[in-house]
Scaffold this motif. Structure first.
Motif, PDB file in Angstrom:
ATOM      1  N   VAL A 238      18.509   6.241  -6.414  1.00  0.00           N
ATOM      2  CA  VAL A 238      18.886   5.066  -7.190  1.00  0.00           C
ATOM      3  C   VAL A 238      19.762   4.157  -6.576  1.00  0.00           C
ATOM      4  CG1 VAL A 238      19.525   4.368  -9.580  1.00  0.00           C
ATOM      5  CG2 VAL A 238      18.218   6.567  -9.592  1.00  0.00           C
ATOM      6  N   THR A 239      20.856   4.554  -6.235  1.00  0.00           N
ATOM      7  CA  THR A 239      21.711   3.566  -5.634  1.00  0.00           C
ATOM      8  C   THR A 239      21.429   2.900  -4.455  1.00  0.00           C
ATOM      9  OG1 THR A 239      23.283   5.419  -5.241  1.00  0.00           O
ATOM     10  CG2 THR A 239      24.260   3.952  -6.962  1.00  0.00           C
ATOM     11  N   SER A 240      21.007   3.457  -3.680  1.00  0.00           N
ATOM     12  CA  SER A 240      20.433   3.156  -2.385  1.00  0.00           C
ATOM     13  C   SER A 240      18.742   3.346  -2.212  1.00  0.00           C
ATOM     14  CB  SER A 240      21.126   3.359  -1.040  1.00  0.00           C
ATOM     15  OG  SER A 240      21.755   4.653  -1.074  1.00  0.00           O
ATOM     16  N   PRO A 241      18.015   2.261  -2.279  1.00  0.00           N
ATOM     17  CA  PRO A 241      16.545   2.755  -2.217  1.00  0.00           C
ATOM     18  C   PRO A 241      16.279   3.068  -0.775  1.00  0.00           C
ATOM     19  CG  PRO A 241      17.113   0.303  -2.703  1.00  0.00           C
ATOM     20  CD  PRO A 241      18.685   0.776  -2.448  1.00  0.00           C
ATOM     21  N   VAL A 242      15.216   3.966  -0.825  1.00  0.00           N
ATOM     22  CA  VAL A 242      14.653   4.399   0.288  1.00  0.00           C
ATOM     23  C   VAL A 242      13.555   3.513   0.856  1.00  0.00           C
ATOM     24  CG1 VAL A 242      13.034   6.438   1.234  1.00  0.00           C
ATOM     25  CG2 VAL A 242      14.359   6.569  -0.870  1.00  0.00           C
ATOM     26  N   ILE A 243      13.775   3.118   2.326  1.00  0.00           N
ATOM     27  CA  ILE A 243      13.122   1.974   3.021  1.00  0.00           C
ATOM     28  C   ILE A 243      12.087   3.057   3.931  1.00  0.00           C
ATOM     29  CG2 ILE A 243      13.146   0.420   4.816  1.00  0.00           C
ATOM     30  CD1 ILE A 243      16.006  -0.090   3.914  1.00  0.00           C
ATOM     31  N   LEU A 244      10.876   2.665   3.752  1.00  0.00           N
ATOM     32  CA  LEU A 244       9.762   3.377   4.396  1.00  0.00           C
ATOM     33  C   LEU A 244       8.971   2.441   5.445  1.00  0.00           C
ATOM     34  CD1 LEU A 244       8.836   6.409   4.097  1.00  0.00           C
ATOM     35  CD2 LEU A 244       7.239   5.589   2.426  1.00  0.00           C
ATOM     36  N   LEU A 245       9.226   2.702   6.800  1.00  0.00           N
ATOM     37  CA  LEU A 245       8.700   1.891   7.622  1.00  0.00           C
ATOM     38  C   LEU A 245       7.052   2.458   7.665  1.00  0.00           C
ATOM     39  CD1 LEU A 245      11.325   2.778  10.441  1.00  0.00           C
ATOM     40  CD2 LEU A 245      11.221   0.494   8.677  1.00  0.00           C
ATOM     41  N   PRO A 246       6.278   1.225   8.236  1.00  0.00           N
ATOM     42  CA  PRO A 246       4.721   1.572   8.371  1.00  0.00           C
ATOM     43  C   PRO A 246       4.360   2.779   9.050  1.00  0.00           C
ATOM     44  CG  PRO A 246       5.371  -0.624   9.209  1.00  0.00           C
ATOM     45  CD  PRO A 246       6.822   0.169   8.914  1.00  0.00           C
ATOM     46  N   GLY A 247       3.581   3.549   8.408  1.00  0.00           N
ATOM     47  CA  GLY A 247       2.941   4.808   8.772  1.00  0.00           C
ATOM     48  C   GLY A 247       4.058   6.276   8.890  1.00  0.00           C
TER      49      GLY A 247
ATOM     50  N   GLN B  53       0.864  -1.464  -0.085  1.00  0.00           N
ATOM     51  CA  GLN B  53       0.101  -0.088   0.095  1.00  0.00           C
ATOM     52  C   GLN B  53       0.988   1.364   0.111  1.00  0.00           C
ATOM     53  OE1 GLN B  53      -1.950  -1.490   3.674  1.00  0.00           O
ATOM     54  NE2 GLN B  53      -3.654  -0.058   2.818  1.00  0.00           N
ATOM     55  N   PHE B  54       0.645   2.361  -0.821  1.00  0.00           N
ATOM     56  CA  PHE B  54       1.465   3.439  -0.833  1.00  0.00           C
ATOM     57  C   PHE B  54       0.336   4.750  -1.358  1.00  0.00           C
ATOM     58  CE2 PHE B  54       1.513   2.025  -4.917  1.00  0.00           C
ATOM     59  CZ  PHE B  54       1.568   3.058  -5.940  1.00  0.00           C
ATOM     60  N   ARG B  55       1.008   5.749  -0.911  1.00  0.00           N
ATOM     61  CA  ARG B  55       0.336   6.883  -1.384  1.00  0.00           C
ATOM     62  C   ARG B  55       1.258   8.218  -1.871  1.00  0.00           C
ATOM     63  NH1 ARG B  55      -4.703   9.826  -1.611  1.00  0.00           N
ATOM     64  NH2 ARG B  55      -4.325  11.916  -1.610  1.00  0.00           N
ATOM     65  N   ILE B  56       1.235   8.582  -3.120  1.00  0.00           N
ATOM     66  CA  ILE B  56       2.243   9.553  -3.501  1.00  0.00           C
ATOM     67  C   ILE B  56       1.402  10.753  -3.743  1.00  0.00           C
ATOM     68  CG2 ILE B  56       3.949  10.193  -5.194  1.00  0.00           C
ATOM     69  CD1 ILE B  56       4.366   7.212  -5.625  1.00  0.00           C
ATOM     70  N   THR B  57       1.960  11.940  -3.364  1.00  0.00           N
ATOM     71  CA  THR B  57       1.358  13.406  -3.631  1.00  0.00           C
ATOM     72  C   THR B  57       2.261  13.798  -4.425  1.00  0.00           C
ATOM     73  OG1 THR B  57       1.954  14.305  -1.615  1.00  0.00           O
ATOM     74  CG2 THR B  57      -0.474  13.618  -1.844  1.00  0.00           C
ATOM     75  N   TYR B  58       2.276  14.670  -5.671  1.00  0.00           N
ATOM     76  CA  TYR B  58       3.220  15.345  -6.545  1.00  0.00           C
ATOM     77  C   TYR B  58       2.600  16.722  -6.573  1.00  0.00           C
ATOM     78  CZ  TYR B  58       6.047  15.322 -10.654  1.00  0.00           C
ATOM     79  OH  TYR B  58       7.053  15.770 -11.516  1.00  0.00           O
ATOM     80  N   ARG B  59       3.007  17.526  -6.270  1.00  0.00           N
ATOM     81  CA  ARG B  59       2.690  19.018  -6.236  1.00  0.00           C
ATOM     82  C   ARG B  59       3.704  20.056  -7.101  1.00  0.00           C
ATOM     83  NH1 ARG B  59       3.977  22.435  -1.318  1.00  0.00           N
ATOM     84  NH2 ARG B  59       3.175  24.660  -1.961  1.00  0.00           N
ATOM     85  N   LEU B  60       3.124  20.501  -8.004  1.00  0.00           N
ATOM     86  CA  LEU B  60       3.960  21.260  -8.824  1.00  0.00           C
ATOM     87  C   LEU B  60       3.517  22.696  -8.879  1.00  0.00           C
ATOM     88  CD1 LEU B  60       3.612  18.970 -12.256  1.00  0.00           C
ATOM     89  CD2 LEU B  60       5.654  19.162 -10.674  1.00  0.00           C
TER      90      LEU B  60
ATOM     91  N   PRO C  69       0.899   3.654   4.249  1.00  0.00           N
ATOM     92  CA  PRO C  69      -0.203   3.612   5.046  1.00  0.00           C
ATOM     93  C   PRO C  69      -0.324   2.271   5.969  1.00  0.00           C
ATOM     94  CG  PRO C  69      -1.177   3.235   2.907  1.00  0.00           C
ATOM     95  CD  PRO C  69       0.370   3.326   2.795  1.00  0.00           C
ATOM     96  N   SER C  70       0.747   1.288   5.614  1.00  0.00           N
ATOM     97  CA  SER C  70       0.474   0.107   6.326  1.00  0.00           C
ATOM     98  C   SER C  70       0.703   0.026   7.754  1.00  0.00           C
ATOM     99  CB  SER C  70       1.494  -0.911   5.501  1.00  0.00           C
ATOM    100  OG  SER C  70       1.375  -2.073   6.216  1.00  0.00           O
ATOM    101  N   LYS C  71       0.264  -0.864   8.421  1.00  0.00           N
ATOM    102  CA  LYS C  71       0.323  -0.933   9.948  1.00  0.00           C
ATOM    103  C   LYS C  71       1.443  -1.875  10.176  1.00  0.00           C
ATOM    104  CE  LYS C  71      -3.518   0.837  12.081  1.00  0.00           C
ATOM    105  NZ  LYS C  71      -3.662   1.585  10.694  1.00  0.00           N
ATOM    106  N   GLU C  72       1.804  -2.806   9.260  1.00  0.00           N
ATOM    107  CA  GLU C  72       2.952  -3.734   9.589  1.00  0.00           C
ATOM    108  C   GLU C  72       3.897  -3.930   8.552  1.00  0.00           C
ATOM    109  OE1 GLU C  72      -0.754  -5.615   7.896  1.00  0.00           O
ATOM    110  OE2 GLU C  72      -0.384  -4.913   9.985  1.00  0.00           O
TER     111      GLU C  72
END
Ligand code: BG6
Length: 290
Positions: A261-270, A117-124, A140-143
């Motif tokens: 690119v070279t190191s991915p972003v890790i996104l923790l729950p919430g 699950q993910f949500r992206i907002t892109y503001r120009l 938005p994930s809990k786990e």
């Protein structure tokens, strides 16, 4: 505009007046045009496909959640080939700038490739001589955590790529995709492009200046939370291999791509991640003269 008309629209235009506009195709939230006083700043191939299937060849495609080849799905991810939602229609701010917000959420298609699950907002935001990009990614994930690449695949329009210089890369390490991903260090004060070029420069500074863009001007690329810079031009042979790129178009484009690119972003729950970019045309004469 009625909701039905809005739903059918595939293109959104930000109009700042004085023939300064920015056009976004909802297919991939791809910026397909940025005109400043009627001068186009972005390259779009004359063979680009707008069929809502392929990525648009030019402008600024949005690369997410993968950069490059992907064992789970399409090259450079699904964001550039998915229809985005117009979250906020173009709106004039108090200072005359124009803003619009786009969003992308996981759906059946994205989950079939990448089950998060993910949500992206892109503001120009379109300013007189600048285009601002603000990106937020939310988990938005809990786990479940997820990791991703993200990149703004900017195709600059240039009169002759061989005359462009890119600053800010001296001393940076780069992966050369034209040489089996070998790692090198940049020794040049400014980078020029005179052959097939496909390099991922790592840990680059927040700012690059590209010379000799449209009208011989300079373009400043300012970035935040985008540690890498990809420089790409397919040159002659690779151009011929692309069905949506003219054989003679390579001298008129230069891709300078800010990303993770070279190191991915890790996104923790919430949690959320933010990154941004500013493209700014430098008008000589506004800067102090020698
Ligand atoms: C660049 C990559 O960012 O995008 C290149 O570094 C790639 O390797 C280029 O060829 C274009 O990719 P695509 O999928 O749009 O043809």
């Amino acid at each position: 505009t009625t909701a039905a008309a809005m739903a059918a629209t595939s293109v959104v235009v930000l109009d700042r007046g004085n023939n300064t506009t920015c056009t976004i195709n909802l297919h991939g939230a791809t910026v397909v045009s940025w005109r400043v006083n009627n001068q186009e700043q972005l390259f779009v191939s004359k063979l680009a496909s707008f069929d809502g299937k392929k990525a648009i060849r030019g402008g600024i495609p949005f690369v997410f959640p993968q950069f490059g080849a992907w064992s789970f799905g399409p090259q450079h991810g699904f964001a550039r080939i998915t229809r985005w939602h117009l979250e906020r229609a173009p709106d004039r701010l108090h200072n005359g700038d124009v803003e619009a917000i786009f969003s992308l959420m996981d759906n059946e298609f994205t989950r079939s490739i990448w089950n998060y699950q993910f949500r992206i907002t892109y503001r120009l935001i379109l300013r007189e001589k600048e285009l601002h990009f603000h990106i937020g990614v939310y988990n938005p994930s809990k786990e479940l955590s997820f990791s991703f690449n993200m990149l703004l695949h900017t195709y600059l329009k240039v009169p002759d790529v061989r005359r462009c210089q890119i600053t800010g890369l001296h001393g940076c390490h780069f992966i050369d995709k034209t040489r089996e991903n070998a790692l090198y260090q940049e020794g040049r004060e400014v980078v020029t492009v005179n052959e097939w070029t496909d390099r991922i420069y790592q840990h680059t500074p927040q700012e690059h200046v590209i010379t000799n863009v449209v009208s011989g001007r300079k373009m400043r690329l300012h970035k935040y939370n985008f540690p890498d810079t990809v420089i790409w031009n397919p040159w002659i042979d690779r151009s011929r291999e692309m069905s949506d790129f003219g054989d003679d178009e390579f001298p008129n484009m230069l891709c300078v791509e800010a990303g993770n690119v070279t190191s991915p972003v890790i996104l923790l729950p919430g949690t959320a991640f933010e990154a941004s970019q500013i493209l700014q045309i430098i008008i000589e004469g506004n800067v102090s003269r020698k």
